[in-house]
Design a protein around this motif. Structure first.
Motif, PDB file in Angstrom:
ATOM      1  N   THR A   4      17.229 -70.502  -2.286  1.00 47.15           N
ATOM      2  CA  THR A   4      16.313 -71.583  -2.629  1.00 47.15           C
ATOM      3  C   THR A   4      15.317 -71.845  -1.509  1.00 47.15           C
ATOM      4  O   THR A   4      14.595 -72.818  -1.542  1.00 47.15           O
ATOM      5  CB  THR A   4      17.105 -72.872  -2.912  1.00 47.15           C
ATOM      6  N   SER A   5      15.268 -71.006  -0.503  1.00 48.91           N
ATOM      7  CA  SER A   5      14.369 -71.205   0.629  1.00 48.91           C
ATOM      8  C   SER A   5      12.999 -70.601   0.352  1.00 48.91           C
ATOM      9  O   SER A   5      12.837 -69.751  -0.524  1.00 48.91           O
ATOM     10  CB  SER A   5      14.959 -70.573   1.892  1.00 48.91           C
ATOM     11  N   GLU A   6      12.033 -71.040   1.144  1.00 46.52           N
ATOM     12  CA  GLU A   6      10.685 -70.494   1.046  1.00 46.52           C
ATOM     13  C   GLU A   6      10.670 -69.073   1.585  1.00 46.52           C
ATOM     14  O   GLU A   6      11.336 -68.753   2.564  1.00 46.52           O
ATOM     15  CB  GLU A   6       9.719 -71.372   1.829  1.00 46.52           C
ATOM     16  N   GLY A   7       9.921 -68.199   0.961  1.00 49.67           N
ATOM     17  CA  GLY A   7       9.826 -66.814   1.409  1.00 49.67           C
ATOM     18  C   GLY A   7       8.379 -66.396   1.610  1.00 49.67           C
ATOM     19  O   GLY A   7       7.444 -67.127   1.276  1.00 49.67           O
ATOM     20  N   THR A   8       8.207 -65.227   2.188  1.00 45.16           N
ATOM     21  CA  THR A   8       6.868 -64.676   2.428  1.00 45.16           C
ATOM     22  C   THR A   8       6.793 -63.274   1.831  1.00 45.16           C
ATOM     23  O   THR A   8       7.636 -62.419   2.117  1.00 45.16           O
ATOM     24  CB  THR A   8       6.552 -64.605   3.933  1.00 45.16           C
ATOM     25  N   LEU A   9       5.786 -63.060   1.004  1.00 44.47           N
ATOM     26  CA  LEU A   9       5.569 -61.774   0.363  1.00 44.47           C
ATOM     27  C   LEU A   9       4.194 -61.249   0.753  1.00 44.47           C
ATOM     28  O   LEU A   9       3.185 -61.924   0.555  1.00 44.47           O
ATOM     29  CB  LEU A   9       5.663 -61.909  -1.159  1.00 44.47           C
ATOM     30  N   VAL A  10       4.163 -60.053   1.327  1.00 47.67           N
ATOM     31  CA  VAL A  10       2.908 -59.419   1.730  1.00 47.67           C
ATOM     32  C   VAL A  10       2.631 -58.258   0.780  1.00 47.67           C
ATOM     33  O   VAL A  10       3.452 -57.347   0.655  1.00 47.67           O
ATOM     34  CB  VAL A  10       2.967 -58.895   3.178  1.00 47.67           C
ATOM     35  N   LEU A  11       1.492 -58.325   0.097  1.00 48.88           N
ATOM     36  CA  LEU A  11       1.071 -57.237  -0.766  1.00 48.88           C
ATOM     37  C   LEU A  11       0.151 -56.320   0.034  1.00 48.88           C
ATOM     38  O   LEU A  11      -0.974 -56.693   0.373  1.00 48.88           O
ATOM     39  CB  LEU A  11       0.337 -57.772  -1.996  1.00 48.88           C
ATOM     40  N   LEU A  12       0.637 -55.141   0.355  1.00 47.93           N
ATOM     41  CA  LEU A  12      -0.130 -54.199   1.175  1.00 47.93           C
ATOM     42  C   LEU A  12      -0.935 -53.278   0.254  1.00 47.93           C
ATOM     43  O   LEU A  12      -0.371 -52.489  -0.508  1.00 47.93           O
ATOM     44  CB  LEU A  12       0.813 -53.375   2.053  1.00 47.93           C
ATOM     45  N   GLU A  42       7.621 -43.240  -7.145  1.00 47.74           N
ATOM     46  CA  GLU A  42       6.732 -42.100  -7.293  1.00 47.74           C
ATOM     47  C   GLU A  42       5.454 -42.201  -6.459  1.00 47.74           C
ATOM     48  O   GLU A  42       4.634 -41.288  -6.458  1.00 47.74           O
ATOM     49  CB  GLU A  42       6.344 -41.925  -8.768  1.00 47.74           C
ATOM     50  N   ASP A  43       5.262 -43.297  -5.728  1.00 46.13           N
ATOM     51  CA  ASP A  43       3.998 -43.499  -5.034  1.00 46.13           C
ATOM     52  C   ASP A  43       3.918 -42.656  -3.766  1.00 46.13           C
ATOM     53  O   ASP A  43       4.820 -42.718  -2.918  1.00 46.13           O
ATOM     54  CB  ASP A  43       3.830 -44.984  -4.681  1.00 46.13           C
ATOM     55  N   PRO A  44       2.845 -41.864  -3.577  1.00 47.27           N
ATOM     56  CA  PRO A  44       2.742 -41.011  -2.391  1.00 47.27           C
ATOM     57  C   PRO A  44       2.639 -41.802  -1.094  1.00 47.27           C
ATOM     58  O   PRO A  44       3.069 -41.322  -0.038  1.00 47.27           O
ATOM     59  CB  PRO A  44       1.476 -40.189  -2.650  1.00 47.27           C
ATOM     60  N   GLN A  45       2.074 -43.021  -1.134  1.00 45.76           N
ATOM     61  CA  GLN A  45       1.989 -43.813   0.087  1.00 45.76           C
ATOM     62  C   GLN A  45       3.370 -44.230   0.568  1.00 45.76           C
ATOM     63  O   GLN A  45       3.614 -44.370   1.775  1.00 45.76           O
ATOM     64  CB  GLN A  45       1.107 -45.050  -0.127  1.00 45.76           C
ATOM     65  N   VAL A  46       4.277 -44.448  -0.370  1.00 42.84           N
ATOM     66  CA  VAL A  46       5.648 -44.783   0.009  1.00 42.84           C
ATOM     67  C   VAL A  46       6.263 -43.632   0.791  1.00 42.84           C
ATOM     68  O   VAL A  46       6.909 -43.830   1.831  1.00 42.84           O
ATOM     69  CB  VAL A  46       6.494 -45.103  -1.241  1.00 42.84           C
ATOM     70  N   ALA A  47       6.061 -42.412   0.303  1.00 41.50           N
ATOM     71  CA  ALA A  47       6.585 -41.245   1.017  1.00 41.50           C
ATOM     72  C   ALA A  47       5.961 -41.138   2.396  1.00 41.50           C
ATOM     73  O   ALA A  47       6.640 -40.809   3.389  1.00 41.50           O
ATOM     74  CB  ALA A  47       6.313 -39.983   0.208  1.00 41.50           C
ATOM     75  N   VAL A  85       4.517 -52.233  -0.742  1.00 42.73           N
ATOM     76  CA  VAL A  85       3.522 -51.170  -0.574  1.00 42.73           C
ATOM     77  C   VAL A  85       2.899 -50.912  -1.937  1.00 42.73           C
ATOM     78  O   VAL A  85       3.513 -50.292  -2.804  1.00 42.73           O
ATOM     79  CB  VAL A  85       4.170 -49.883  -0.015  1.00 42.73           C
ATOM     80  N   GLY A  86       1.696 -51.422  -2.131  1.00 45.43           N
ATOM     81  CA  GLY A  86       1.048 -51.339  -3.432  1.00 45.43           C
ATOM     82  C   GLY A  86       0.894 -49.917  -3.924  1.00 45.43           C
ATOM     83  O   GLY A  86       0.745 -48.974  -3.152  1.00 45.43           O
ATOM     84  N   SER A  87       0.957 -49.755  -5.243  1.00 44.00           N
ATOM     85  CA  SER A  87       0.867 -48.421  -5.831  1.00 44.00           C
ATOM     86  C   SER A  87      -0.571 -47.924  -5.782  1.00 44.00           C
ATOM     87  O   SER A  87      -1.514 -48.685  -5.536  1.00 44.00           O
ATOM     88  CB  SER A  87       1.374 -48.449  -7.276  1.00 44.00           C
ATOM     89  N   GLU A  88      -0.747 -46.625  -6.044  1.00 43.46           N
ATOM     90  CA  GLU A  88      -2.055 -46.012  -5.897  1.00 43.46           C
ATOM     91  C   GLU A  88      -3.077 -46.533  -6.903  1.00 43.46           C
ATOM     92  O   GLU A  88      -4.282 -46.384  -6.690  1.00 43.46           O
ATOM     93  CB  GLU A  88      -1.944 -44.498  -6.006  1.00 43.46           C
ATOM     94  N   ASP A  89      -2.627 -47.138  -7.999  1.00 46.75           N
ATOM     95  CA  ASP A  89      -3.579 -47.689  -8.957  1.00 46.75           C
ATOM     96  C   ASP A  89      -3.911 -49.153  -8.682  1.00 46.75           C
ATOM     97  O   ASP A  89      -4.631 -49.794  -9.452  1.00 46.75           O
ATOM     98  CB  ASP A  89      -3.067 -47.525 -10.395  1.00 46.75           C
ATOM     99  N   GLY A  90      -3.397 -49.691  -7.570  1.00 44.70           N
ATOM    100  CA  GLY A  90      -3.693 -51.076  -7.211  1.00 44.70           C
ATOM    101  C   GLY A  90      -2.877 -52.111  -7.947  1.00 44.70           C
ATOM    102  O   GLY A  90      -3.175 -53.299  -7.884  1.00 44.70           O
ATOM    103  N   ASP A  91      -1.821 -51.678  -8.675  1.00 40.55           N
ATOM    104  CA  ASP A  91      -0.943 -52.596  -9.403  1.00 40.55           C
ATOM    105  C   ASP A  91      -1.716 -53.559 -10.302  1.00 40.55           C
ATOM    106  O   ASP A  91      -1.694 -54.777 -10.107  1.00 40.55           O
ATOM    107  CB  ASP A  91      -0.083 -53.411  -8.424  1.00 40.55           C
ATOM    108  N   PRO A  92      -2.441 -53.043 -11.288  1.00 36.11           N
ATOM    109  CA  PRO A  92      -3.201 -53.937 -12.172  1.00 36.11           C
ATOM    110  C   PRO A  92      -2.293 -54.946 -12.869  1.00 36.11           C
ATOM    111  O   PRO A  92      -1.232 -54.591 -13.367  1.00 36.11           O
ATOM    112  CB  PRO A  92      -3.843 -52.972 -13.186  1.00 36.11           C
TER     113      PRO A  92
END
Length: 346
Positions: A4-12, A42-47, A85-92
Motif C-alpha cells: 500500500t506504499s507509494e512507488g516510483t515507475l520510470v518508463l524508459l 522479445e524486445d531487442p533493447q532488453v537483450a 524498458v519500453g518496447s521498440e514500438d513505443g508501447d502505444p
C-alpha cells in the motif's frame, strides 16, 4: 515497502534504431540504480541491456491495460524505482492505460516518470529501409521483388529519376520527399540484389562507403587543409581530382565517361563543359565538320553553347517551357497532365 506504499515507475523510452550501449548516461544511471527492471521478452533493447550486466525481468506479451495494471502493482510493491524498458514500438496505449490505472480511488500513489534514453540519429530511418528491403527480398517475402535482377530494375531507376527531377522543379515539398524516396528505394533495391551476386557481391554499406570515400577525397579543402575559398576553385579542384582518378580516360578524349544515355540536351551541355575545360571554344567553324552550320543538330548545339555562356541550363529551360505548354493547351483533357496516369499503367 508494503503493497500500500507509494512507488516510483520510470518508463524508459529508446529508439529501436540505436543500440542499447548508446543510451544516455542518465538512462544507464537509472537502470543501474533501479530496484527492479522489466521489459518484454522479445524486445531487442532488453537483450542489449542484459548484455551490459543489468538483470531484466521479462514480462510476457500483453495489452496496454494489463501491462499498466502489472507495472503499477510492481511499483507499489517495490522498495525503490521500477524501470520499464519500453518496447521498440513505443508501447502505444500504455500512457493512457497508466493514467486510468492511477486514478483508482483510494489507491496508493505511484510516481510515473518518462525518461528518453536515446534518440534517432540522422539517417537512422535508412536502416528501416534496408531492413524492409531485406524482408521483401528474402524467402517468404514478396515474389515480385524476389525475381528482380539488376537489369530488370533499370527502367524503374530511370523513371524514378525523371520523376524526382520533375518533383524538384515543381517545388512541391511533399512531392519531392515522395519521389526522392522512390529513388532511394532503387539504390536500396539494387544493393540488396547485389548481395546475392555469386562472384562480386556488394551491399548498401559498400555503396555508402564508396561515396563517403569519394566525397572526402574530392573535398580536400574541407578534410585535408587544401585552400579553395570560392565555388569556382572548388569545382576546378574537383575536376582535377576526378581526372586523376579516371586512369582509363584517354588524354585525347575529353568526352570519355559521359553516359550515352543522358538526355540529349544535358549530354550536349556536359560535352561543351568538357571542351571548355580543355580550352576549346564551340563555334560554327568547329561544327562544320559535323554537318555544317545549316545542320539542325549543329544549330542546336550552338544554341546550347550560347545558353551555357549565359549560365542557362538548356535541358531545364526546355522542360520548363514544355510544362508551360502543357498547362496552356486548351484541348488537353482534365487530369491528363504528365505524371497523372494511374500507377498501374504499363
Amino acid at each position: 515497502m508494503s503493497e500500500t506504499s507509494e512507488g516510483t515507475l520510470v518508463l524508459l523510452l529508446t529508439s529501436p534504431r540505436v543500440p542499447a550501449g548508446l543510451m544516455t548516461y542518465a538512462a544507464w544511471a537509472r537502470l543501474v540504480g533501479a530496484a527492479r527492471v522489466f521489459g518484454r521478452e522479445e524486445d531487442p533493447q532488453v537483450a542489449g541491456v542484459m548484455n551490459e550486466g543489468i538483470d531484466v525481468e521479462r514480462v510476457p506479451p500483453s495489452g496496454p491495460l494489463a501491462l499498466a495494471e502489472h507495472l503499477v502493482a510492481l511499483a507499489r510493491a517495490t522498495d525503490g524505482e521500477v524501470v520499464w524498458v519500453g518496447s521498440e514500438d513505443g508501447d502505444p496505449g500504455l500512457p493512457e492505460a497508466l493514467s486510468s490505472e492511477l486514478t483508482t480511488p483510494n489507491a496508493p500513489a505511484v510516481v510515473v516518470e518518462m525518461l528518453v534514453g536515446s534518440w534517432d540519429v540522422p539517417g537512422s530511418r535508412v536502416l528501416d529501409l534496408v531492413a524492409v528491403m531485406d524482408r521483401l527480398r528474402s524467402p517468404g517475402g514478396c515474389p515480385w521483388d524476389a525475381e528482380q535482377t539488376p537489369q530488370s530494375l533499370v527502367p524503374y531507376l530511370i523513371e524514378e529519376t525523371h520523376e524526382a527531377v520533375e518533383a524538384i522543379e515543381s517545388g512541391d515539398r511533399d512531392h519531392i520527399v515522395e519521389e526522392l524516396g522512390d529513388v532511394l528505394l532503387q539504390v536500396a533495391f539494387q544493393s540488396r540484389v547485389g548481395q546475392e551476386d555469386p562472384e562480386h557481391p556488394f551491399s548498401i554499406d559498400d555503396v555508402a562507403a564508396g561515396i563517403v570515400d569519394k566525397l572526402v577525397r574530392r573535398h580536400p579543402h574541407v578534410f585535408a587543409g587544401v585552400e579553395a575559398s570560392t565555388p569556382h576553385e572548388v569545382a576546378a579542384n574537383w575536376e582535377d581530382i576526378k581526372a586523376g582518378e579516371k586512369a582509363d580516360r584517354r588524354a585525347d578524349d575529353p568526352f570519355a565517361g559521359i553516359p550515352a544515355g543522358m538526355p540529349t540536351l544535358a549530354r550536349a551541355d556536359k560535352m561543351l563543359g568538357r571542351l571548355a575545360r580543355a580550352g576549346k571554344d564551340v563555334d560554327l567553324a568547329l561544327l562544320e565538320p559535323l554537318g555544317g552550320p545549316a545542320d539542325p543538330g549543329a544549330r542546336l548545339l550552338a544554341l546550347v553553347a550560347e545558353l551555357r555562356g549565359e549560365g542557362v541550363d538548356a535541358d531545364a529551360a526546355l522542360r520548363a517551357t514544355l510544362r508551360r505548354l502543357s498547362r496552356s493547351d486548351p484541348e488537353r483533357e482534365p487530369g491528363s497532365e504528365p505524371g497523372s496516369e494511374p500507377e498501374n499503367t504499363p
